[in-house]
Design a protein around this motif. Structure first.
Motif, PDB file in Angstrom:
ATOM      1  N   ALA A  86      74.671  75.012 -15.105  1.00 42.45           N
ATOM      2  CA  ALA A  86      73.817  74.393 -14.091  1.00 42.45           C
ATOM      3  C   ALA A  86      73.293  73.045 -14.573  1.00 42.45           C
ATOM      4  CB  ALA A  86      72.651  75.308 -13.744  1.00 42.45           C
ATOM      5  N   SER A  87      73.030  72.160 -13.646  1.00 42.45           N
ATOM      6  CA  SER A  87      72.453  70.868 -13.975  1.00 42.45           C
ATOM      7  C   SER A  87      70.972  71.031 -14.304  1.00 42.45           C
ATOM      8  CB  SER A  87      72.607  69.896 -12.807  1.00 42.45           C
ATOM      9  OG  SER A  87      71.856  70.352 -11.693  1.00 42.45           O
ATOM     10  N   ASP A  88      70.409  70.032 -14.982  1.00 43.48           N
ATOM     11  CA  ASP A  88      68.986  70.080 -15.301  1.00 43.48           C
ATOM     12  C   ASP A  88      68.143  70.145 -14.034  1.00 43.48           C
ATOM     13  OD1 ASP A  88      69.615  69.945 -17.964  1.00 43.48           O
ATOM     14  OD2 ASP A  88      69.215  67.799 -18.179  1.00 43.48           O
ATOM     15  N   ASP A  89      68.587  69.421 -12.989  1.00 42.13           N
ATOM     16  CA  ASP A  89      67.838  69.422 -11.737  1.00 42.13           C
ATOM     17  C   ASP A  89      67.790  70.813 -11.124  1.00 42.13           C
ATOM     18  OD1 ASP A  89      66.593  68.048  -9.326  1.00 42.13           O
ATOM     19  OD2 ASP A  89      68.402  68.908  -8.422  1.00 42.13           O
ATOM     20  N   LEU A  90      68.931  71.515 -11.102  1.00 39.28           N
ATOM     21  CA  LEU A  90      68.964  72.863 -10.534  1.00 39.28           C
ATOM     22  C   LEU A  90      68.115  73.815 -11.361  1.00 39.28           C
ATOM     23  CD1 LEU A  90      69.963  74.925  -8.521  1.00 39.28           C
ATOM     24  CD2 LEU A  90      72.068  75.167  -9.866  1.00 39.28           C
ATOM     25  N   ILE A  91      68.172  73.689 -12.682  1.00 47.68           N
ATOM     26  CA  ILE A  91      67.365  74.554 -13.538  1.00 47.68           C
ATOM     27  C   ILE A  91      65.880  74.337 -13.266  1.00 47.68           C
ATOM     28  CG2 ILE A  91      66.702  75.020 -15.934  1.00 47.68           C
ATOM     29  CD1 ILE A  91      69.601  74.361 -16.710  1.00 47.68           C
ATOM     30  N   GLU A  92      65.486  73.078 -13.125  1.00 47.16           N
ATOM     31  CA  GLU A  92      64.079  72.786 -12.853  1.00 47.16           C
ATOM     32  C   GLU A  92      63.648  73.374 -11.517  1.00 47.16           C
ATOM     33  OE1 GLU A  92      63.665  68.601 -13.086  1.00 47.16           O
ATOM     34  OE2 GLU A  92      63.941  68.508 -15.270  1.00 47.16           O
ATOM     35  N   ARG A  93      64.521  73.319 -10.508  1.00 44.31           N
ATOM     36  CA  ARG A  93      64.161  73.880  -9.204  1.00 44.31           C
ATOM     37  C   ARG A  93      64.087  75.409  -9.247  1.00 44.31           C
ATOM     38  NH1 ARG A  93      67.985  72.398  -5.104  1.00 44.31           N
ATOM     39  NH2 ARG A  93      69.403  71.472  -6.607  1.00 44.31           N
ATOM     40  N   LEU A  94      64.949  76.028 -10.028  1.00 47.34           N
ATOM     41  CA  LEU A  94      64.870  77.478 -10.195  1.00 47.34           C
ATOM     42  C   LEU A  94      63.584  77.876 -10.913  1.00 47.34           C
ATOM     43  CD1 LEU A  94      68.595  78.136 -11.161  1.00 47.34           C
ATOM     44  CD2 LEU A  94      67.447  79.029  -9.123  1.00 47.34           C
ATOM     45  N   GLN A  95      63.229  77.133 -11.941  1.00 47.46           N
ATOM     46  CA  GLN A  95      61.975  77.405 -12.644  1.00 47.46           C
ATOM     47  C   GLN A  95      60.785  77.245 -11.707  1.00 47.46           C
ATOM     48  OE1 GLN A  95      62.105  74.668 -15.897  1.00 47.46           O
ATOM     49  NE2 GLN A  95      63.509  75.906 -17.121  1.00 47.46           N
ATOM     50  N   ALA A  96      60.815  76.196 -10.879  1.00 48.25           N
ATOM     51  CA  ALA A  96      59.714  75.965  -9.953  1.00 48.25           C
ATOM     52  C   ALA A  96      59.615  77.065  -8.906  1.00 48.25           C
ATOM     53  CB  ALA A  96      59.876  74.611  -9.270  1.00 48.25           C
ATOM     54  N   ALA A  97      60.751  77.691  -8.556  1.00 51.71           N
ATOM     55  CA  ALA A  97      60.763  78.748  -7.538  1.00 51.71           C
ATOM     56  C   ALA A  97      60.302  80.091  -8.085  1.00 51.71           C
ATOM     57  CB  ALA A  97      62.163  78.891  -6.949  1.00 51.71           C
ATOM     58  N   SER A  98      60.282  80.259  -9.402  1.00 59.85           N
ATOM     59  CA  SER A  98      60.059  81.572 -10.003  1.00 59.85           C
ATOM     60  C   SER A  98      58.586  81.962 -10.028  1.00 59.85           C
ATOM     61  CB  SER A  98      60.606  81.588 -11.435  1.00 59.85           C
ATOM     62  OG  SER A  98      60.276  82.805 -12.077  1.00 59.85           O
ATOM     63  N   LEU A  99      58.269  83.088  -9.417  1.00 55.72           N
ATOM     64  CA  LEU A  99      56.913  83.632  -9.492  1.00 55.72           C
ATOM     65  C   LEU A  99      56.635  84.242 -10.858  1.00 55.72           C
ATOM     66  CD1 LEU A  99      56.601  85.349  -5.985  1.00 55.72           C
ATOM     67  CD2 LEU A  99      55.759  83.106  -6.699  1.00 55.72           C
ATOM     68  N   VAL A 100      57.676  84.696 -11.551  1.00 56.66           N
ATOM     69  CA  VAL A 100      57.501  85.247 -12.895  1.00 56.66           C
ATOM     70  C   VAL A 100      57.014  84.158 -13.847  1.00 56.66           C
ATOM     71  CG1 VAL A 100      58.732  86.151 -14.910  1.00 56.66           C
ATOM     72  CG2 VAL A 100      59.128  87.154 -12.664  1.00 56.66           C
ATOM     73  N   ILE A 101      57.653  82.996 -13.780  1.00 53.76           N
ATOM     74  CA  ILE A 101      57.232  81.889 -14.649  1.00 53.76           C
ATOM     75  C   ILE A 101      55.805  81.459 -14.296  1.00 53.76           C
ATOM     76  CG2 ILE A 101      57.674  79.464 -15.191  1.00 53.76           C
ATOM     77  CD1 ILE A 101      60.638  80.075 -15.025  1.00 53.76           C
ATOM     78  N   THR A 102      55.481  81.460 -13.000  1.00 58.37           N
ATOM     79  CA  THR A 102      54.115  81.135 -12.585  1.00 58.37           C
ATOM     80  C   THR A 102      53.122  82.151 -13.134  1.00 58.37           C
ATOM     81  OG1 THR A 102      54.902  80.072 -10.552  1.00 58.37           O
ATOM     82  CG2 THR A 102      52.598  80.793 -10.600  1.00 58.37           C
TER      83      THR A 102
END
Length: 600
Positions: A38-54
């Motif tokens: 995955a690209s860095d941009d996609l990884i960042e968007r997945l991280q931003a979408a994650s409630l677990v990371i939040t």
């Protein structure tokens, strides 16, 4: 289209040390995420979408809350991947080694140590079909929604919104998306997307039904809103209705909604819900500089004087306290404004002011009364015209002079700044042409002014802002002494050239008599650098010139300095230190300026 299985793979590791709140206890120590390919941009968007990371960042420790977040993340990850045009992903979310989807919420663990997220994003899919219809005439669909383009779900949504918006612009207020078929062909790595639109009938505006008003009369709200009943439905007209109501200042919020059903005659009623502001308001202000001294100001405002969103405002100001401006200045003014007086986009203003100015070279007493009518030609372009009667008594080195004049000002303002107190981009332009007619030996002529300001941000996260201001003033037809001293043009001080003395640049009329000129040209520049979220450092350079004629041709001077801006939440607190650079006068000192808001 999304499979939840147990797969392993190398990829990006998101450790707890990179998160905002390290946790010293053993519970929920880390989140590990791997997204190979995955690209860095996609990884960042997945991280931003994650409630677990939040949840990890917020310090959540309860096992049931972490499980709920993990189970919700499956859908959130799939949605993000579909937005990227990836329709064959594999998503695994392991809670201490167990797939989250397999854990019964009733049996949620009390504590969680590690959550491992493994995502195989799968290949990129393209559109094998991208169809939507029927379309309103001249509809231009987004370029991203076409055969062969990456099959992003956002492109489908954007195309549907564009198509529906075009029908609404064509007076079809009840347009609906009736069907959509989105089929991913995994073997071909393509997506078939078909969207069907029901435009509904062409409609006209019906009645405006006002709800929620208490102090402002319904008939006045209807008059100000001016919904064009009987005319074709138009979203632009609805925007104008809301704009007219907001500009009155009488309402805290305004909202329009459509009736559920269409009237038998093909009209559509609109509901207007309003929440009114508190009717009365008052405020105070202060500004300090070593040149101008202390200036104190205050106002009292009534937003709904007679029940028709009329405003009555009193303003008072005392300036020059402890400064080098010749003495203390006073002014008190009153203004009455009534919206939608001669038409839906016109504002009537009636005003009066008494003022006393003690300047280094003169002393004046002035009284003014007048009225103006402003018309809103576009959302951000009001044009105003009016008549003002002014009488002044001015005392200077030549004796006492009395002026009586009628002014006929015509002005236009275009303000495309985000905020008048502090903006990063945009521009502001004010221009006025004011013919004047003298009475009792006073002269006739025209006074013009221009104030143009521009702003441009650049650098990472808009760290830097370049701001510039151009000012011009000119008197045509009349001599220098054809206008009261306070309407002539000088330079020096916080509003023109910082670092130079207050009104230090003037015209020598001979015999020791100094006066403002018939023209002024000024340029101010600033570079604002954000060093912290709420702190800016500023460097500035100002230049000004005045002249005997209608265009500057006399002496000029410059000033420069440094400043600090501290964001208070209601506007930046400003500290500027300026020094003279060139021009006539003392160049050995410095001037300090303190106030709320940027210098311009």
């Amino acid at each position: 289209m999304g499979r939840q299985t147990h797969r392993t793979g190398a990829g990006l590791m998101l450790a707890a040390a990179l998160l905002a709140h390290p946790v010293a206890v053993a519970a929920f120590e880390r989140v590990e995420m791997s997204v190979p390919g995955a690209s860095d941009d996609l990884i960042e968007r997945l991280q931003a979408a994650s409630l677990v990371i939040t949840a990890r960042r917020d310090g959540t420790t309860r096992g049931d809350e972490i499980l709920a977040a993990a189970q919700a993340d499956y859908a959130r990850f799939l949605g993000t991947l579909y937005e990227a045009g990836r329709y064959g992903p594999t998503v695994n979310i392991l809670i201490d080694g167990t797939e989250a989807a397999a854990i019964d919420p009733i049996s949620a663990p009390e504590t969680v140590t590690t959550v491992t997220i493994r995502i195989d994003p799968g290949p990129i899919y393209t559109f094998s079909r991208a169809e939507i219809g029927p379309l309103a005439p001249e509809t231009e669909l987004p370029e991203a929604f076409r055969t062969g383009a990456r099959a992003r779900s956002t492109a489908i949504r954007s195309a549907a919104e564009t198509a529906a918006g075009a029908w609404r612009d064509a007076s079809h207020a009840k347009v609906e998306v009736t069907d959509q078929s989105i089929t991913a062909k995994h073997a071909e790595r393509t997506v078939d997307a078909t969207v069907r639109i029901d435009p509904g009938p062409e409609l006209r505006f019906g009645n405006l039904i006002v709800r929620g008003n208490e102090g402002v009369r319904t008939d006045r709200i209807t008059r100000i809103a001016s919904l064009p009943s009987g005319q074709p439905y138009s979203p632009d007209e609805l925007d104008q209705v809301l704009l007219r109501l907001r500009q009155t200042g009488a309402f805290r919020s305004v909202a329009l909604s459509e009736a559920e059903t269409v009237n038998p005659d093909g009209t559509l009623d609109m509901f207007l819900d309003v929440a009114e502001q508190l009717p009365r308001r008052f405020g105070f202000g202060a500004e300090l500089s070593t040149v101008d001294g202390l200036t104190l100001s205050g106002f009292w405002l009534h937003r709904n004087l007679l029940g028709g969103a009329e405003q009555l405002r009193f303003d008072g100001e005392v300036g020059g306290i402890g400064g080098d401006t010749g003495g203390v200045d006073y002014s008190i003014g009153v203004r009455y404004e009534r919206p939608a007086t001669f038409g839906r986009d016109t504002l009537l203003s009636i005003f009066g002011e008494l003022s006393r100015e003690n300047e280094p070279e003169f002393d004046s007493r002035t009284a003014e009364v007048g009225f103006s009518v402003a018309r809103q030609f576009t959302d951000d372009l009001p044009i105003s015209a009016g008549i003002t009667y002014s009488t002044s008594e001015v005392t200077d080195a030549s004796g006492v002079e009395r002026y009586q004049q009628f002014f006929f000002p015509i002005s236009a303002t275009q303000d495309r700044r985000e905020s008048p107190l502090d903006t990063d981009d945009g521009y502001y332009i004010f221009a006025e042409v004011s013919p004047f007619l003298g009475i009792s030996d006073s002269e006739d002529g025209v006074r013009t002014t221009l104030d143009a300001r521009g702003y441009r941000s650049f650098g990472e996260n808009a760290r830097y802002v370049l701001a510039a201001r151009l000012q011009y003033g000119g008197i045509f037809g009349a001599s220098i002494t054809g206008l009261p001293n306070d309407l002539r043009f000088t330079s020096g001080g916080g509003g023109t050239v910082r670092g130079q003395g207050y009104e230090s640049l003037q015209i020598d009329l001979g015999g020791g008599l100094l006066s403002g000129g018939r023209s002024f040209l000024g340029l101010a520049t600033e570079v604002r650098t954000r060093v912290r979220d709420n702190v800016q450092l500023v460097t500035f350079f100002d230049w000004g010139q005045i002249g005997r004629d209608s265009f500057p041709d006399g002496d000029s001077h410059t000033g420069a300095g440094l400043g600090v801006r501290y964001d208070t939440g209601i506007g930046p607190l400003r500290f500027d230190i300026g020094v003279p650079v060139s021009g006539p006068g003392d160049e050995s000192g410095f001037e300090l300026y303190i106030g709320i808001g940027q210098a311009f």
